[in-house]
Design an enzyme around this catalytic site. Structure first.
Site, mmCIF file in Angstrom:
data_model
loop_
_atom_site.group_PDB
_atom_site.id
_atom_site.type_symbol
_atom_site.label_atom_id
_atom_site.label_comp_id
_atom_site.label_asym_id
_atom_site.label_seq_id
_atom_site.Cartn_x
_atom_site.Cartn_y
_atom_site.Cartn_z
ATOM 1 N N GLU A 1 0.816 -1.217 0.000
ATOM 2 C CA GLU A 1 0.000 0.000 0.000
ATOM 3 C C GLU A 1 0.851 1.270 0.000
ATOM 4 O O GLU A 1 0.342 2.366 0.240
ATOM 5 C CB GLU A 1 -0.946 -0.026 1.202
ATOM 6 N N SER B 1 -6.386 -1.964 1.001
ATOM 7 C CA SER B 1 -6.524 -1.301 -0.301
ATOM 8 C C SER B 1 -6.899 -2.286 -1.406
ATOM 9 O O SER B 1 -6.652 -2.038 -2.582
ATOM 10 C CB SER B 1 -5.235 -0.553 -0.677
ATOM 11 N N SER C 1 -11.060 10.101 0.208
ATOM 12 C CA SER C 1 -11.253 8.801 0.849
ATOM 13 C C SER C 1 -12.523 8.788 1.683
ATOM 14 O O SER C 1 -13.034 9.836 2.107
ATOM 15 C CB SER C 1 -10.048 8.456 1.732
#
Length: 377
Positions: A25, A202, A345
């Site tokens: 990630e 992720s 996000s």
């Protein structure tokens, strides 16, 4: 133990913004750092970006973190540093950033560790900060480790009375000793299955499996990211998320309005909310926040999110993901103790719609870290 921050004229708390890291990630962490650098209040905080290269070496001043972006091109990364830096505790209790030659690069008051995945979000770095006596944003050592490991996370949720979907764990030892037995055990779950690295995020290494003949390949794909694999039975229901923010001075944690990600589906090339849908295809998914739910279900979910956060002894922040089934049950999927924190996000987006803007959220998290301090709580 709470650290006292000097308040001399012009003295702002110095924030070590740590990003990158050794996990898969890494690029998402870089993007997150750029978002925080642009949004942190410069009158309130003195932010010092430090990147962690894939080797684990720390880099300061050798990369422009504010320029990182996911623009469809090459994923951003921290280059290997020519002059690595590190942290060092002073005899007076302060912690300073130092160059490889011992050069003093200034004291640090608090860390914002924007690292996702192993060697960053799993309690390893948190242990180092605790040893140094340096406050940091987010969960502590144990809660970070439990929140990173999907197997132990589910065990903690069940112990707290939360409903968890059926799952099986395949450890490295089990796979090496008897892969057929592991496949038989996992394959007994109801399809479709979701095969995941136990300590990843992720959506890296995750495969949706529709039939038994595809299960072995999915486990092998997950094992490229983590030798420990979790296999989950698919849950029929809407995927609803809720952001949790710790309370001040011992107050109860706060829960945001719930959010729902609606993925366009197979016609857009996304079987589920995968890496591309999250970060690279802005048209692939849409956030609905607050999610279209009866008011009583919204409040029920917010209460369950706080319970999930407390089940892992959470601190600072966490994003709790649930399934809302057609028969009205809330099934907890996971908690993310350092969720994606780019301006788009889910975590900051849900708080934005609940009333806390992105810059204010950064300040709140840093102040919570300084208030909490380090040590046993």
């Amino acid at each position: 133990m709470t650290r006292t921050i000097p308040t001399a004229a012009g003295r702002r708390p110095r924030v070590l913004l740590l990003f990158g890291g050794r996990s898969s990630e890494h690029p998402i962490s870089c993007i997150t750092a750029a978002g925080v650098l642009h949004a942190a209040d410069p009158e309130r905080w003195d932010v010092v970006p430090v990147g962690v290269a894939p080797s684990g070496l720390w880099s300061h001043g050798e990369v422009d973190a504010a320029a990182f972006a996911l623009d469809g091109g090459e994923l951003p990364a921290v280059p290997e540093p020519e002059r690595p830096v590190s942290l060092r505790a002073r005899p007076d209790g302060a912690v300073e950033l130092v160059g490889g030659d011992g050069e003093d690069l200034g004291a640090v008051d608090v860390v914002f560790p924007l690292l996702h995945g192993p060697w960053g979000e799993d309690g390893t770095l948190q242990g180092m900060f605790e040893t140094l006596g340096l406050p940091y944003v987010g969960c502590g050592v144990l809660s970070s480790a439990v929140g990173m490991d999907k197997h132990f996370m589910k065990v903690a949720f069940e112990a707290a009375g939360l409903e968890v979907g059926p799952w099986e764990t395949v450890t490295d030892r089990q796979w090496r000793r008897d892969p057929e037995a592991a496949l038989a055990r996992a394959g007994a779950l109801a399809y479709p299955l979701f095969v995941k690295p136990a300590r990843g995020g992720s959506s890296f290494g995750i495969t949706k499996v529709e039939s038994p003949e595809d299960l072995r390949a999915a486990v092998e794909e997950a094992r490229r990211f983590d030798p420990k694999v979790v296999v989950e039975a698919g849950i029929l229901g809407r995927e609803i998320e809720c952001a949790v923010l710790d309370g001040r001075a011992g107050d109860a944690p706060r829960a945001s309005l719930p959010g729902e990600i609606v993925v366009k589906g197979a016609d857009a090339g996304h079987q589920f909310y995968d890496f591309e849908a999250k970060y690279q295809d802005r048209e692939a998914a849409q956030l609905s926040c607050p999610a279209e739910l009866p008011e009583e279900e919204i409040e029920r979910l917010r209460s369950l999110a706080v319970r999930a956060f407390e089940a892992v002894d959470g601190a600072g922040l966490g994003r709790c993901d649930f399934f809302f089934t057609p028969d009205g049950r809330w099934v907890v999927n996971e908690i993310n103790t350092m969720p994606g924190f780019t301006p788009i996000s889910m975590y900051p987006a849900m708080w934005e719609r609940t009333g806390i803007a992105y810059p204010e959220l950064i300040t709140e998290l840093l102040e919570l870290a300084l208030e909490r301090g380090v040590g046993l709580h």
